[in-house]
Design an enzyme around this catalytic site. Structure first.
Site, short mmCIF file in Angstrom:
data_model
loop_
_atom_site.label_atom_id
_atom_site.label_comp_id
_atom_site.label_asym_id
_atom_site.label_seq_id
_atom_site.Cartn_x
_atom_site.Cartn_y
_atom_site.Cartn_z
N ARG A 53 -6.30 5.42 0.26
CA ARG A 53 -6.30 3.97 0.40
C ARG A 53 -4.81 3.75 1.00
NH1 ARG A 53 -1.91 4.75 -1.11
NH2 ARG A 53 -1.67 2.25 -1.42
N GLY A 54 -4.51 2.67 1.43
CA GLY A 54 -3.52 2.21 2.11
C GLY A 54 -3.95 2.06 3.45
N ARG A 90 -14.32 -1.28 3.40
CA ARG A 90 -13.29 -1.94 2.60
C ARG A 90 -12.95 -3.42 3.51
NH1 ARG A 90 -8.44 0.33 -0.59
NH2 ARG A 90 -8.21 -1.79 -1.72
N ASP A 243 -1.42 -5.12 4.82
CA ASP A 243 -3.19 -4.78 4.79
C ASP A 243 -3.11 -5.45 6.02
OD1 ASP A 243 -2.60 -4.18 1.87
OD2 ASP A 243 -4.08 -2.79 2.44
N ASN A 253 -1.17 -8.73 1.69
CA ASN A 253 -0.71 -7.56 1.03
C ASN A 253 -1.22 -7.35 -0.44
OD1 ASN A 253 0.61 -4.70 1.06
ND2 ASN A 253 2.04 -5.45 -0.16
#
Ligand code: MRU
Length: 375
Positions: A53-54, A90, A243, A253
């Site tokens: 993730r990230g 995602r 993000d 974010n």
């Protein structure tokens, strides 16, 4: 960055030259385990289930997902199928689309027989670029911490961060944490307030873990304690990642970022967002239209704990039967952001600020072009 004195990255190619290893972030902070990805489905699952993730790491994993698909079938149809499948994994972080577009750009015109090779070569380049980009973000953000350190003499600079925008969310260094690591490695005393980041606890599980492993002083706080510490002047600086940012300088974010930005503004504390250019969505100005991922309500109603004698258990913490809403991100408007720390330098969070660094065409022109394409 370091774990037990050894340098680590979050993603790398196996000695076989094609399969992909990632750190399984679902297992942290309790154990450092890796997962081997061998298929497109593996890469999609790793992104969807938050093994990785990230925003930047999601992008790199997706790039390798395309490589794994092309290795088995390098046709145009396979390339497009893999692109669409990974893109849907995602919805919020734009780095996912950016990295997929990069691989498609370099492979589309290549003979299908050589596509897989070209894709792996470009993915490796994206990996190295992620590292150098984040290192540059660290270099540009460092003077902000140095200036505060000079004002504070030898007292530590207290930095609040939210979620995990460290090396675990990228290939190495991190975005928001890159300036912190640079300052720490230079001997500047820093102390990081790590907000726990409910419901997935990226703060407590990942940021605290990686700061601790690298030897950076930090304290975990409840999300709800951040405004209190700002009001008490315990925090000198807020540094978060992103993000997706818009061409106008607004930022999406992790959920809770907006509230921290409001509290920072009320208490006149500088609030910086660190991000690579691959996080900027040049087609949007304000960001209200950015899709906000709605995650499983069980992330809110249940929690993973390690019992004192070892095993990790998932237990229910909310009233059985209550509905739960779980948006994963929020939008921080540009006017709450002191500056955007990028690999090209620090820009004011405005359209002019960003385009002066990246020399992009005005947003109106980009939107007109897009409308032409979609007609
Ligand atoms: O849901 P996650 O853990 O993928 O969300 C990550 C974040 O919101 C980070 O702050 C963001 O990607 C910063 S860049 C590492």
């Amino acid at each position: 960055m370091n774990i037990d004195g050894r340098n680590h990255r979050t993603i790398w190619i196996d000695d076989d030259g094609w399969s992909v290893h990632v750190i399984d972030q679902r297992k942290l902070p309790f154990s450092l385990e890796t997962s081997r990805l061998t298929t497109l489905v593996d890469a999609c699952d790793a992104i969807r289930s938050m093994v990785v993730r990230g925003a930047p790491l999601i992008g790199i994993t997706a790039a390798y997902g395309l490589c794994l698909a092309l290795r088995v079938d390098s046709s145009d149809e396979s390339l497009m199928h893999a692109y669409q499948t990974l893109l849907a994994a995602r919805p919020t972080a734009i780095n996912l689309k950016w990295a997929l577009d990069e691989i498609v750009r370099v492979t589309r015109s290549v003979d299908p027989k050589r596509r897989s090779h070209a894709a792996y070569a470009h993915a490796a380049l994206l990996v190295e670029r992620d590292v150098s980009t984040n290192r540059a973000i660290g270099d540009h953000g460092l003077p902000i911490i140095e200036r505060l350190a000079a004002q504070k003499r030898s007292a530590p600079v207290n930095i609040l961060t939210h979620c995990n925008a460290g090396w675990l969310g990228c290939v190495d260094w991190g975005t928001a944490l890159a300036p912190v690591y640079k300052a720490h490695d230079k001997g500047i005393p820093v102390h990081v307030f790590v907000s726990e980041t409910r419901p997935r606890n990226q703060g407590g599980a990942l940021t605290a873990y990686e700061l601790g492993a690298h030897g950076v002083a930090h304290s975990l706080i409840a999300d709800s304690a951040a405004a209190h510490f700002m009001q008490r002047r315990a925090i000198d600086l807020c540094l978060v990642g992103a993000d997706r940012a818009t061409a106008g300088g607004s930022v999406v974010n992790k959920i809770g970022t907006y509230g921290k930005a409001l509290a920072a503004r009320h208490n006149q504390i500088p609030f910086y967002v660190a991000l690579p250019a691959s996080t900027i969505d040049w087609t949007l100005l304000n960001g209200e239209e950015i899709p906000i991922e709605e995650r499983d309500s069980m992330e809110l109603t249940h929690i993973a704990v390690r019992t004192t004698n070892g095993p990790v258990l998932t237990i229910q913490i909310a009233a059985p039967g209550s509905a739960a809403l779980n948006p994963a991100f929020d939008l921080t408007p540009a006017d709450l952001i002191t500056g955007l720390i990028t690999e090209r330098g620090i820009a004011p969070a405005t359209q002019d600020g960003l385009s002066s660094l990246f020399r992009r065409r005005p947003i109106e022109t980009c939107i007109k072009d897009l409308q032409l394409v979609h007609r």
